[in-house]
Design an enzyme around this catalytic site. Structure first.
Site, short mmCIF file in Angstrom:
data_model
loop_
_atom_site.label_atom_id
_atom_site.label_comp_id
_atom_site.label_asym_id
_atom_site.label_seq_id
_atom_site.Cartn_x
_atom_site.Cartn_y
_atom_site.Cartn_z
N GLY A 81 0.80 -1.21 0.00
CA GLY A 81 0.00 0.00 0.00
C GLY A 81 0.83 1.27 0.00
O GLY A 81 0.48 2.26 -0.65
N THR A 82 1.96 1.25 0.72
CA THR A 82 2.80 2.45 0.79
C THR A 82 3.34 2.82 -0.59
O THR A 82 3.28 3.98 -1.00
CB THR A 82 3.96 2.23 1.78
OG1 THR A 82 3.43 2.13 3.10
CG2 THR A 82 4.95 3.38 1.72
N ASN A 120 -7.75 3.89 8.78
CA ASN A 120 -7.20 2.65 9.33
C ASN A 120 -7.23 2.61 10.85
O ASN A 120 -7.11 1.54 11.45
CB ASN A 120 -5.77 2.45 8.84
CG ASN A 120 -4.90 3.68 9.06
OD1 ASN A 120 -5.17 4.74 8.51
ND2 ASN A 120 -3.87 3.55 9.88
N GLN A 165 -7.42 -0.20 3.77
CA GLN A 165 -8.18 -0.77 4.89
C GLN A 165 -9.60 -1.17 4.47
O GLN A 165 -10.21 -2.02 5.11
CB GLN A 165 -8.24 0.22 6.05
CG GLN A 165 -8.52 -0.40 7.40
CD GLN A 165 -7.50 -1.45 7.81
OE1 GLN A 165 -7.81 -2.63 7.93
NE2 GLN A 165 -6.27 -1.02 8.04
N SER A 217 -3.76 -3.31 -0.70
CA SER A 217 -2.68 -4.10 -0.10
C SER A 217 -3.17 -5.52 0.17
O SER A 217 -4.32 -5.73 0.54
CB SER A 217 -2.22 -3.45 1.20
OG SER A 217 -1.14 -4.17 1.77
N HIS A 222 -1.91 -7.94 2.45
CA HIS A 222 -1.90 -8.56 3.77
C HIS A 222 -3.04 -8.10 4.68
O HIS A 222 -3.15 -8.54 5.82
CB HIS A 222 -0.55 -8.38 4.47
CG HIS A 222 -0.26 -6.99 4.93
ND1 HIS A 222 0.30 -6.05 4.11
CD2 HIS A 222 -0.43 -6.39 6.13
CE1 HIS A 222 0.46 -4.93 4.78
NE2 HIS A 222 0.02 -5.11 6.01
N THR A 250 11.54 -7.13 -11.46
CA THR A 250 10.93 -8.45 -11.64
C THR A 250 9.74 -8.60 -10.69
O THR A 250 9.85 -8.33 -9.50
CB THR A 250 11.95 -9.56 -11.36
OG1 THR A 250 13.03 -9.42 -12.27
CG2 THR A 250 11.33 -10.94 -11.52
N CYS A 291 2.01 1.02 11.48
CA CYS A 291 3.19 1.67 10.90
C CYS A 291 3.79 2.72 11.83
O CYS A 291 4.92 3.15 11.64
CB CYS A 291 2.83 2.32 9.57
SG CYS A 291 2.20 1.14 8.37
#
Length: 378
Positions: free
Chosen positions: A72-73, A151, A179, A199, A201, A237, A327
């Site tokens: 996400g960042t 979030n 989120q 994102s 995860h 890659t 974070c």
């Protein structure tokens, strides 16, 4: 960690077994580089393409609109800094004071480069007034970046109204949906959004992979230079196993979204009910919007109780929660989100975020509430 009660799913979710199973072959026998022209490379490219189409289907768009990133960042940074570079790092950007730091710090970088940034205020529930957005637009405004859901509090922003205002003014609109993705239905053919960050995860996929939805009107300057991957927008890659896992997690989430939302809402209501039953009136207050919110986040202040002390005691009792964004959890600074909402220091410093997932059980919620109440009363 059998007896641990994990209530920090807004930070990271456990990987879904099916997502892991789909990834494993691309870590072992199917190890080709998607840019290679032989059979191993073609197999890897096919896997990446399938995941891209799966992500696109979850958003009701063509897979060509999906760009894979490291999370996400990077997606936030690519949207904001990539557009600014296209605009020759001049002009004006609009955001809010409650964004994730991936957006706020990217905007601070823009200011260093010469771009002017307007940070709009939010109300006590954490929502921005769309009319404030309209009034902030200038002739040189090239981007509005406002998150879909917060979030820390789960508060939803009026994205459709803001997007309509942006379209009317001819300004591109980016939203951080990290989120929200997986708990809120997202139809990019209906939402007036030009760029959207996602994102893996947060939805049962692996860490280290994310995506950026890029509308057909958007031209981005890449942040990384090297190969021609991701249609010349993101060199390097591809993380084939991660992308495959992300695609699998997205498919699973999309197929069970209504059921998932209802269950998460029941967990949130159960925790609130148990805390109300076990604690005296006024012992806690809920932060964020009452109805315009995500179903899986509950942010609560316990005035007079230090969040840091409470979290340490909960951890010793095998309950995992948070005081804000993962974070920034190592920071001693008070939550910038709650501060921007105008909350007093006692409420900001005593705020705890509980967040849930489909793997969370009602028994865990009841037990966690008992443990929380014990420490708060102590």
């Amino acid at each position: 960690m059998g007896t641990t009660i994990y209530l920090d799913h807004a930070a990271a979710t456990p990987m879904h077994p099916e997502a892991l199973a789909r990834m494993l072959p691309y870590m072992t026998e199917q190890y080709g580089n998607p840019s290679s022209i032989h059979s191993y490379g073609r197999d890897a490219l096919a896997a990446v393409t399938e995941a891209r189409e799966t992500l696109g289907a979850a958003l009701n768009v063509s897979g060509r609109r999906i760009l894979f990133t490291s999370g996400g960042t990077e997606s936030d940074n690519l949207a904001i800094l990539g557009l600014a570079a296209r605009n020759q790092n001049a002009g004006h950007v609009i955001t809010t004071g409650t964004e994730h730091h991936a957006v706020l710090h990217a905007c601070e970088r823009l200011e260093q480069l010469g771009v002017q940034v307007t940070y709009l205020p939010v109300d006590k529930t954490g929502r921005v007034n769309p009319e404030e957005v309209r009034r902030a637009i200038r002739p040189d405004t090239f981007l509005i970046t406002i998150m879909l859901a917060n979030n820390e509090t789960g508060t939803l922003q009026p994205i459709e109204e803001i997007g309509a205002i942006a379209q009317e003014a001819g300004v591109l609109f980016h939203t951080d949906a990290v989120q929200a993705f997986g708990t809120v239905p997202l139809d990019m053919r209906r939402l007036p959004v030009d760029l959207m960050s996602l994102s893996s995860h947060k939805i049962g996929g692996p860490k280290g992979v994310g995506a950026l939805y890029v509308g057909d009107k958007v031209l981005l300057q890449p942040l990384l230079y090297g190969g021609t991957q991701e249609r010349n927008r993101r060199a390097g890659t591809e993380n084939v196993p991660g992308i495959v896992g992300f695609g699998a997690a997205a498919a699973l989430t999309a197929s069970r979204l209504a059921e998932k939302r209802a269950y998460l809402e029941s967990l949130r209501e159960l925790l609130l009910g148990e805390l109300s039953r076990l604690l005296p009136t006024g012992a806690f207050l809920i932060n964020g919007h009452e109805t315009e919110r995500l179903p899986h986040i509950l942010n609560v202040s316990f005035p007079g109780v230090s969040a840091e002390t409470l979290l340490m005691n909960l951890d010793l009792a095998s309950v995992c929660a948070a005081s804000g964004s993962a974070c920034t959890s190592g920071s001693l600074e008070p939550s910038h989100v709650l501060t921007a909402m105008g909350m007093d220091k006692s409420c900001v410093s005593s705020a705890i975020r509980f967040s849930f997932a489909p793997v969370t059980t009602k028994e865990e919620i009841v037990r966690a509430a008992e443990i929380v109440a014990t420490f708060v009363c102590r």
